[in-house]
Design a protein around this motif. Structure first.
Motif, PDB file in Angstrom:
ATOM      1  N   LYS A   2       0.832  -1.200   0.000  1.00 20.36           N
ATOM      2  CA  LYS A   2       0.000   0.000   0.000  1.00 20.36           C
ATOM      3  C   LYS A   2       0.869   1.253   0.000  1.00 20.36           C
ATOM      4  CE  LYS A   2      -3.830   2.202   2.196  1.00 20.36           C
ATOM      5  NZ  LYS A   2      -5.198   1.952   2.422  1.00 20.36           N
ATOM      6  N   LYS A   3       1.991   1.236   0.729  1.00 23.65           N
ATOM      7  CA  LYS A   3       2.888   2.397   0.764  1.00 23.65           C
ATOM      8  C   LYS A   3       3.486   2.655  -0.619  1.00 23.65           C
ATOM      9  CE  LYS A   3       6.812   4.342   3.198  1.00 23.65           C
ATOM     10  NZ  LYS A   3       7.802   4.160   4.247  1.00 23.65           N
ATOM     11  N   LYS A   4       3.866   1.588  -1.317  1.00 24.07           N
ATOM     12  CA  LYS A   4       4.412   1.727  -2.670  1.00 24.07           C
ATOM     13  C   LYS A   4       3.361   2.318  -3.613  1.00 24.07           C
ATOM     14  CE  LYS A   4       6.615  -0.809  -6.381  1.00 24.07           C
ATOM     15  NZ  LYS A   4       7.058  -2.074  -6.905  1.00 24.07           N
ATOM     16  N   LYS A   5       2.114   1.850  -3.492  1.00 25.26           N
ATOM     17  CA  LYS A   5       1.021   2.360  -4.319  1.00 25.26           C
ATOM     18  C   LYS A   5       0.808   3.850  -4.039  1.00 25.26           C
ATOM     19  CE  LYS A   5      -3.944   1.793  -5.041  1.00 25.26           C
ATOM     20  NZ  LYS A   5      -5.144   1.075  -4.625  1.00 25.26           N
ATOM     21  N   THR A   6       0.842   4.239  -2.770  1.00 31.62           N
ATOM     22  CA  THR A   6       0.656   5.645  -2.404  1.00 31.62           C
ATOM     23  C   THR A   6       1.780   6.504  -2.967  1.00 31.62           C
ATOM     24  OG1 THR A   6      -0.520   5.032  -0.381  1.00 31.62           O
ATOM     25  CG2 THR A   6       0.410   7.249  -0.472  1.00 31.62           C
ATOM     26  N   ILE A   7       3.010   6.061  -2.863  1.00 36.32           N
ATOM     27  CA  ILE A   7       4.149   6.820  -3.400  1.00 36.32           C
ATOM     28  C   ILE A   7       4.027   6.956  -4.914  1.00 36.32           C
ATOM     29  CG2 ILE A   7       6.661   6.770  -3.767  1.00 36.32           C
ATOM     30  CD1 ILE A   7       6.840   5.526  -0.915  1.00 36.32           C
ATOM     31  N   GLU A   8       3.617   5.880  -5.579  1.00 38.24           N
ATOM     32  CA  GLU A   8       3.428   5.928  -7.028  1.00 38.24           C
ATOM     33  C   GLU A   8       2.327   6.931  -7.387  1.00 38.24           C
ATOM     34  OE1 GLU A   8       1.864   3.089 -10.689  1.00 38.24           O
ATOM     35  OE2 GLU A   8       2.497   2.134  -8.824  1.00 38.24           O
ATOM     36  N   GLN A   9       1.225   6.909  -6.634  1.00 42.67           N
ATOM     37  CA  GLN A   9       0.134   7.838  -6.905  1.00 42.67           C
ATOM     38  C   GLN A   9       0.567   9.289  -6.666  1.00 42.67           C
ATOM     39  OE1 GLN A   9      -3.019   6.293  -4.411  1.00 42.67           O
ATOM     40  NE2 GLN A   9      -3.915   5.155  -6.109  1.00 42.67           N
ATOM     41  N   ILE A  10       1.296   9.536  -5.599  1.00 43.42           N
ATOM     42  CA  ILE A  10       1.780  10.889  -5.315  1.00 43.42           C
ATOM     43  C   ILE A  10       2.682  11.371  -6.443  1.00 43.42           C
ATOM     44  CG2 ILE A  10       3.286  12.254  -3.807  1.00 43.42           C
ATOM     45  CD1 ILE A  10       2.143  10.601  -1.447  1.00 43.42           C
ATOM     46  N   THR A  11       3.589  10.514  -6.887  1.00 45.49           N
ATOM     47  CA  THR A  11       4.511  10.881  -7.971  1.00 45.49           C
ATOM     48  C   THR A  11       3.735  11.211  -9.248  1.00 45.49           C
ATOM     49  OG1 THR A  11       6.220   9.470  -7.025  1.00 45.49           O
ATOM     50  CG2 THR A  11       6.483  10.090  -9.330  1.00 45.49           C
ATOM     51  N   LYS A  12       2.793  10.368  -9.595  1.00 46.87           N
ATOM     52  CA  LYS A  12       1.994  10.615 -10.798  1.00 46.87           C
ATOM     53  C   LYS A  12       1.125  11.861 -10.644  1.00 46.87           C
ATOM     54  CE  LYS A  12       1.783   5.891 -12.572  1.00 46.87           C
ATOM     55  NZ  LYS A  12       0.894   4.774 -12.932  1.00 46.87           N
ATOM     56  N   TYR A  13       0.528  12.028  -9.469  1.00 48.79           N
ATOM     57  CA  TYR A  13      -0.331  13.182  -9.224  1.00 48.79           C
ATOM     58  C   TYR A  13       0.455  14.482  -9.390  1.00 48.79           C
ATOM     59  CZ  TYR A  13      -4.115  15.879  -7.107  1.00 48.79           C
ATOM     60  OH  TYR A  13      -5.133  16.772  -6.882  1.00 48.79           O
ATOM     61  N   PHE A  14       1.655  14.519  -8.843  1.00 50.04           N
ATOM     62  CA  PHE A  14       2.461  15.732  -8.956  1.00 50.04           C
ATOM     63  C   PHE A  14       3.002  15.922 -10.372  1.00 50.04           C
ATOM     64  CE2 PHE A  14       2.098  15.713  -4.382  1.00 50.04           C
ATOM     65  CZ  PHE A  14       1.873  17.062  -4.139  1.00 50.04           C
ATOM     66  N   GLY A 117      -0.433  19.420  -2.183  1.00 54.93           N
ATOM     67  CA  GLY A 117      -0.563  18.335  -1.204  1.00 54.93           C
ATOM     68  C   GLY A 117      -1.993  18.132  -0.741  1.00 54.93           C
ATOM     69  N   LEU A 118      -2.660  19.229  -0.421  1.00 59.40           N
ATOM     70  CA  LEU A 118      -4.049  19.132   0.028  1.00 59.40           C
ATOM     71  C   LEU A 118      -4.933  18.563  -1.071  1.00 59.40           C
ATOM     72  CD1 LEU A 118      -6.290  19.664   2.082  1.00 59.40           C
ATOM     73  CD2 LEU A 118      -6.428  22.002   1.173  1.00 59.40           C
ATOM     74  N   ASN A 119      -4.736  19.034  -2.295  1.00 62.41           N
ATOM     75  CA  ASN A 119      -5.544  18.532  -3.408  1.00 62.41           C
ATOM     76  C   ASN A 119      -5.360  17.030  -3.605  1.00 62.41           C
ATOM     77  OD1 ASN A 119      -6.586  21.038  -3.934  1.00 62.41           O
ATOM     78  ND2 ASN A 119      -5.204  21.478  -5.620  1.00 62.41           N
ATOM     79  N   PHE A 120      -4.118  16.535  -3.467  1.00 62.19           N
ATOM     80  CA  PHE A 120      -3.886  15.098  -3.628  1.00 62.19           C
ATOM     81  C   PHE A 120      -4.701  14.304  -2.616  1.00 62.19           C
ATOM     82  CE2 PHE A 120      -1.763  11.250  -2.145  1.00 62.19           C
ATOM     83  CZ  PHE A 120      -1.798  10.492  -3.304  1.00 62.19           C
ATOM     84  N   PHE A 121      -4.628  14.684  -1.353  1.00 58.75           N
ATOM     85  CA  PHE A 121      -5.322  13.907  -0.335  1.00 58.75           C
ATOM     86  C   PHE A 121      -6.844  14.024  -0.457  1.00 58.75           C
ATOM     87  CE2 PHE A 121      -1.048  14.125   1.402  1.00 58.75           C
ATOM     88  CZ  PHE A 121      -0.823  12.766   1.569  1.00 58.75           C
ATOM     89  N   LEU A 122      -7.342  15.166  -0.891  1.00 60.30           N
ATOM     90  CA  LEU A 122      -8.783  15.293  -1.119  1.00 60.30           C
ATOM     91  C   LEU A 122      -9.220  14.434  -2.306  1.00 60.30           C
ATOM     92  CD1 LEU A 122      -9.306  19.123  -0.544  1.00 60.30           C
ATOM     93  CD2 LEU A 122     -10.045  17.246   0.943  1.00 60.30           C
ATOM     94  N   ASP A 123      -8.469  14.499  -3.393  1.00 57.61           N
ATOM     95  CA  ASP A 123      -8.825  13.692  -4.563  1.00 57.61           C
ATOM     96  C   ASP A 123      -8.709  12.204  -4.263  1.00 57.61           C
ATOM     97  OD1 ASP A 123      -9.615  15.655  -6.328  1.00 57.61           O
ATOM     98  OD2 ASP A 123      -7.614  15.966  -7.127  1.00 57.61           O
TER      99      ASP A 123
END
Length: 133
Positions: A2-14, A117-123
């Protein structure tokens, strides 16, 4: 996992955010400098030009959803957060440009950067929640 998935999503989101930011700044500059719109009006059009692009990229690439799955519901969630972010962006843009005498492009870069950062966690937790449970 799950941590790897979150890091991947953050990287793609940014990454999507950087692309959107570049489009936003380009539209802002074009409308303000060449068409002579007021920079605040240009900022609204710049936001509108990026909104759907960002949504589609985040839905299909960042959060790996099919376009047809929950499209309208998710877009309305995404757009409602985006409008709130737009209002905060416009306040920041005006304040930095008017009171700190910053060049409007620099003000926009700071305004856009401050909400990522806020937008990522809301989305992630609300807009695209079906893929993140």
């Amino acid at each position: 996992m799950k941590k790897k998935k979150t890091i991947e999503q953050i990287t793609k989101y940014f990454t999507v955010g950087i692309i959107g930011g570049m489009i936003n700044l380009s539209v802002l500059l074009l409308l303000t400098e060449f068409i002579h719109f007021n920079y605040m009006i240009s900022a609204v059009y710049a936001f509108m030009s990026v909104s759907m692009i960002s949504f589609i990229l985040d839905k299909t690439w960042t959060f790996k959803e099919k376009v047809e799955n929950h499209f309208l519901k998710e877009y309305l969630n995404f757009f409602s957060f985006s409008v709130i972010a737009l209002l905060l962006n416009l306040i920041s843009l005006y304040f930095l440009t008017t009171y700190f005498q910053m060049y409007y492009i620099f003000s926009q870069v700071l305004a856009i950067s401050s909400s990522g950062g806020l937008n990522f966690f809301l989305d992630r937790s609300w807009t695209f929640q079906s893929r993140n449970k």
